[in-house]
Write a protein that holds these residues in place. Structure first.
Motif, short mmCIF file in Angstrom:
data_model
loop_
_atom_site.label_atom_id
_atom_site.label_comp_id
_atom_site.label_asym_id
_atom_site.label_seq_id
_atom_site.Cartn_x
_atom_site.Cartn_y
_atom_site.Cartn_z
N VAL A 1 0.87 -1.10 -0.15
CA VAL A 1 -0.04 0.07 0.08
C VAL A 1 0.83 1.34 -0.16
N SER A 2 0.68 1.88 -0.93
CA SER A 2 1.73 3.36 -1.14
C SER A 2 0.70 4.58 -0.81
N THR B 1 0.95 9.17 0.55
CA THR B 1 1.74 10.07 0.14
C THR B 1 1.74 10.75 1.53
N ARG B 2 3.25 11.12 1.85
CA ARG B 2 3.64 11.73 3.07
C ARG B 2 3.31 13.30 3.14
N PRO B 3 3.02 13.77 4.10
CA PRO B 3 2.65 15.47 4.27
C PRO B 3 3.63 16.18 3.25
N ASP B 4 4.97 15.80 3.29
CA ASP B 4 5.72 16.54 2.23
C ASP B 4 5.94 16.17 0.73
N GLY B 5 4.85 15.28 0.50
CA GLY B 5 4.62 14.96 -0.87
C GLY B 5 5.38 13.82 -1.53
N THR B 6 6.41 13.27 -0.37
CA THR B 6 7.04 12.11 -0.94
C THR B 6 6.28 10.83 -0.70
N PRO B 7 6.71 9.75 -1.50
CA PRO B 7 5.79 8.59 -1.26
C PRO B 7 6.29 7.74 -0.33
N TYR B 8 5.36 6.95 0.33
CA TYR B 8 5.64 6.08 1.50
C TYR B 8 4.92 4.69 1.23
N GLY B 9 5.56 3.69 0.94
CA GLY B 9 4.77 2.23 0.64
C GLY B 9 5.24 1.29 1.51
N LEU B 10 4.43 0.23 1.73
CA LEU B 10 4.99 -0.85 2.66
C LEU B 10 3.89 -2.05 2.43
N ALA C 1 -4.28 11.10 6.99
CA ALA C 1 -4.62 12.45 7.41
C ALA C 1 -4.44 13.53 6.31
N HIS C 2 -3.21 13.16 5.75
CA HIS C 2 -2.65 14.43 4.93
C HIS C 2 -3.44 14.15 3.19
N CYS C 3 -3.33 13.08 3.01
CA CYS C 3 -3.98 12.68 1.71
C CYS C 3 -4.45 10.90 1.70
N PRO C 4 -5.72 11.19 1.65
CA PRO C 4 -6.46 9.61 1.79
C PRO C 4 -6.44 8.64 0.66
N THR C 5 -5.89 9.19 -0.18
CA THR C 5 -5.61 8.37 -1.62
C THR C 5 -4.58 7.43 -1.47
N VAL C 6 -4.74 6.14 -1.79
CA VAL C 6 -3.82 5.16 -1.70
C VAL C 6 -3.56 4.34 -2.84
N PHE C 7 -2.52 3.71 -3.18
CA PHE C 7 -2.23 2.74 -4.25
C PHE C 7 -2.08 1.34 -3.76
#
Length: 164
Positions: free
Chosen positions: A18-19, A21-30, A57-63
């Protein structure tokens, strides 16, 4: 491949990446252990605070991305190095579950998927840890997409839509 194929891959994968988006706009997936309740709804559990929840909380859209039946192979007809696989991707909206009833039901579905032989301990586990466990619902916002590369018993690649 069609959405039903993709959904089967997502359901059978031992984990789904699941990927966020961090509050700074960078991706975070695990990779996470997801459990599904219907054609659009997946759940996972996590700590009450942390990077996943900050991202949601920042961006609820996930991939979502999953791969099953992945195996390196030599192409049966031409000897090329290749990979057989089944894969799926999907886009969804993640949200923290706040209602007790849905939270318990989601945890039950997760437990039934990953520890079905231990359901007798479920109620005691809920009593012990519900208040310190977060549950997130992912609702797909579009149909999932599936892909695969697979050979039949005669070494012919099974192109789009051909099932065996």
């Amino acid at each position: 491949m069609d959405a039903a194929f993709a959904m089967e891959v997502l359901e059978k994968a031992p984990y789904v990446t699941v990927s966020f988006t961090r509050p700074d706009g960078t991706p975070y997936g695990l990779p996470l252990s997801l459990a599904r309740t219907d054609e659009r709804t997946f759940y996972f559990h996590c700590a009450l605070e942390g990077e996943k929840l900050d991202c949601i909380a920042h961006c609820p859209t996930v991939f979502l991305s999953a791969v099953t039946k992945c195996a390196p192979t030599v192409g049966p007809k031409d000897g090329s190095f290749t990979l057989q696989y089944k894969s799926a991707t999907a886009v969804g909206r993640a949200e923290l579950i706040t209602g007790r009833e849905e939270k318990v039901e989601a945890l039950r579905v997760i437990c039934q998927r990953f520890l079905p032989k231990h359901m007798d301990a479920f109620n005691a586990s809920i009593a012990r840890s519900l208040e310190r466990t977060a549950v997130v619902r992912i609702t797909l916002t579009e149909p999932p997409i599936g892909k695969r590369k697979q050979y039949d018993q005669h070494g012919e690649e099974m192109k789009w839509g051909r099932m065996e």
